[in-house]
Design a protein around this motif. Structure first.
Motif, PDB file in Angstrom:
ATOM      1  N   ASP A   1     -16.620 -11.509 -33.980  1.00  0.00           N
ATOM      2  CA  ASP A   1     -16.842 -12.217 -34.862  1.00  0.00           C
ATOM      3  C   ASP A   1     -16.541 -12.959 -35.374  1.00  0.00           C
ATOM      4  N   PRO A   2     -16.271 -14.345 -35.645  1.00  0.00           N
ATOM      5  CA  PRO A   2     -15.325 -16.094 -35.690  1.00  0.00           C
ATOM      6  C   PRO A   2     -14.464 -15.258 -36.563  1.00  0.00           C
ATOM      7  N   ASP A   3     -14.566 -15.071 -37.557  1.00  0.00           N
ATOM      8  CA  ASP A   3     -13.283 -15.066 -38.412  1.00  0.00           C
ATOM      9  C   ASP A   3     -12.232 -13.147 -38.471  1.00  0.00           C
ATOM     10  N   GLY A   4     -13.039 -12.577 -37.273  1.00  0.00           N
ATOM     11  CA  GLY A   4     -12.094 -11.541 -36.304  1.00  0.00           C
ATOM     12  C   GLY A   4     -11.784 -10.380 -38.312  1.00  0.00           C
ATOM     13  N   ARG A   5     -13.110 -10.622 -39.003  1.00  0.00           N
ATOM     14  CA  ARG A   5     -12.674  -9.719 -39.440  1.00  0.00           C
ATOM     15  C   ARG A   5     -13.028  -8.102 -38.890  1.00  0.00           C
ATOM     16  N   TRP A   6     -14.275  -8.389 -38.345  1.00  0.00           N
ATOM     17  CA  TRP A   6     -14.936  -6.541 -38.779  1.00  0.00           C
ATOM     18  C   TRP A   6     -14.643  -6.417 -36.940  1.00  0.00           C
ATOM     19  N   LEU A   7     -14.066  -4.566 -37.216  1.00  0.00           N
ATOM     20  CA  LEU A   7     -14.555  -3.760 -35.719  1.00  0.00           C
ATOM     21  C   LEU A   7     -15.733  -3.116 -36.229  1.00  0.00           C
ATOM     22  N   GLY A   8     -15.938  -3.681 -34.718  1.00  0.00           N
ATOM     23  CA  GLY A   8     -17.387  -2.977 -34.201  1.00  0.00           C
ATOM     24  C   GLY A   8     -17.276  -1.414 -33.680  1.00  0.00           C
ATOM     25  N   LEU A   9     -17.986  -0.756 -33.884  1.00  0.00           N
ATOM     26  CA  LEU A   9     -17.811   1.263 -33.344  1.00  0.00           C
ATOM     27  C   LEU A   9     -18.959   0.551 -32.206  1.00  0.00           C
ATOM     28  N   SER A  10     -19.117   1.831 -31.543  1.00  0.00           N
ATOM     29  CA  SER A  10     -20.050   2.119 -30.924  1.00  0.00           C
ATOM     30  C   SER A  10     -19.819   2.746 -29.207  1.00  0.00           C
ATOM     31  N   LEU A  11     -20.600   3.713 -28.839  1.00  0.00           N
ATOM     32  CA  LEU A  11     -20.578   4.208 -27.667  1.00  0.00           C
ATOM     33  C   LEU A  11     -19.418   5.636 -28.195  1.00  0.00           C
ATOM     34  N   ILE A  12     -19.593   6.070 -29.358  1.00  0.00           N
ATOM     35  CA  ILE A  12     -18.189   7.153 -29.312  1.00  0.00           C
ATOM     36  C   ILE A  12     -19.456   8.822 -29.225  1.00  0.00           C
ATOM     37  N   GLY A  13     -18.858   9.011 -28.670  1.00  0.00           N
ATOM     38  CA  GLY A  13     -19.671  10.495 -28.308  1.00  0.00           C
ATOM     39  C   GLY A  13     -18.777  11.670 -27.489  1.00  0.00           C
ATOM     40  N   THR A  14     -18.632  12.780 -26.803  1.00  0.00           N
ATOM     41  CA  THR A  14     -18.345  13.652 -27.438  1.00  0.00           C
ATOM     42  C   THR A  14     -18.500  14.708 -25.807  1.00  0.00           C
TER      43      THR A  14
END
Length: 317
Positions: A239-252
């Motif tokens: 995001d433009p503000d650098g606020r959000w860490l997006g987590l995805s494809l967490i898998g085991t």
């Protein structure tokens, strides 16, 4: 028609660009009017100045300045930035996304904000946009904020998919851990891609564009002592503000589940996100995936809002 008195105003110009099945095909230009003559209008749009002959204009009108987006709208745009479709277009504020059919997030319209058209016309435009690309028209509608959009799609017979939760957490409240068994790479390794494909199906070339097309991204790989891959994950700050860490494809991997490995992958990505300057995290998970939802809740995530994806079945088009 707009005239010289409207120069400087924010406008939308609907231009006739061709015919399809003997019906006009339109393209909307959104921007600021910089010139208005008897023969043409010039609009300063996102991609530069566009000169439109009067004969090609179906409709042109001024529109009010943008209101401030709600937290739900802002978060949806941040999440969209973290999963950038290969092809993107705009209908007012609405975001149109296409990625060769890979993932619904990459191939559905995001009806957030104002489309600068009456709702029925906006849905028609979305439908044509996807049909022109040989894709099923689809829209991912944040609820309850855009219930009116969802009601219009339901009225037209668009089929609902499972409800998705958009969950968030403050990074300060999440465990952050540098794990010696986890590598964080700036690009996905062939082994990482193979593991993800085993859970999500084959990855087309456009999938790499989605996964890597963000300013800051890390691909987490957890291996056992002998080197075999056990778990993966992806984290990005887009995001433009650098606020959000997006987590995805967490898998085991199936044989390694229920050992806390997903928790370790998330903790490693959180540590990277904090170092990158992010303050909050988000993830998207289907409500029916009760095991994953329970894990994220134990880690400290709560549901910010939900969204419902609907698509127009081919049989009804």
């Amino acid at each position: 028609m707009l005239g010289p008195q409207h120069v400087g105003s924010r406008v939308v110009v609907r231009r006739i660009v061709g015919l399809r099945n003997d019906r006009p095909v339109y393209s909307d230009i959104l921007g600021y009017l910089v010139e208005a003559t008897e023969t043409h209008l010039t609009v300063r749009a996102r991609d530069g100045a566009i000169r439109v002959p009067t004969a090609e204009i179906f409709r042109a009108k001024t529109i009010p300045d943008r209101r401030r987006f709600t937290p739900t709208e802002a978060l949806e745009f941040a999440a969209a930035a973290g999963w950038p479709a290969r092809e993107r277009d705009r209908l007012g504020d609405w975001l149109l996304r296409a990625t060769d059919g890979w993932t619904m997030r990459g191939n559905s319209a995001l009806p957030v904000g104002d489309p600068d058209l009456p709702l029925p016309d906006a849905v028609d435009e979305v439908t044509r946009w996807y049909q022109d690309r040989g894709l099923l028209p689809a829209m991912s509608v944040p609820l309850p904020l855009f219930q009116r959009v969802d009601a219009e799609l339901e009225r037209r017979g668009w089929t609902p998919m499972p409800l998705t939760l958009l969950m968030t957490a403050r990074l300060a409240g999440l465990a952050a851990l540098e794990d010696q068994q986890i590598t964080l790479d700036a690009a996905p390794s062939p082994e990482w891609l193979t593991a993800v494909a085993g859970r999500k199906g084959p990855l087309p070339a456009s999938a790499i564009d989605v996964l890597t097309g963000v300013p800051q991204v890390r691909f987490a790989t957890l291996r056992e002592a002998g080197g075999a891959l056990l778990a993966t994950g992806r984290g990005c700050v887009a995001d433009p503000d650098g606020r959000w860490l997006g987590l995805s494809l967490i898998g085991t991997e199936e044989h390694a589940r229920r050992q806390g490995l997903a928790r370790r992958v998330i903790a490693a990505l959180v540590a990277w996100g904090v170092a990158a300057g992010a303050t909050d995290a988000y993830l998207q998970v289907e409500q029916r995936n009760v095991g994953a939802v329970a894990l994220y809740e134990r880690l400290g995530f709560t549901t910010h809002h939900v969204y419902l994806t609907r698509y127009l079945p081919a049989a009804t088009q």
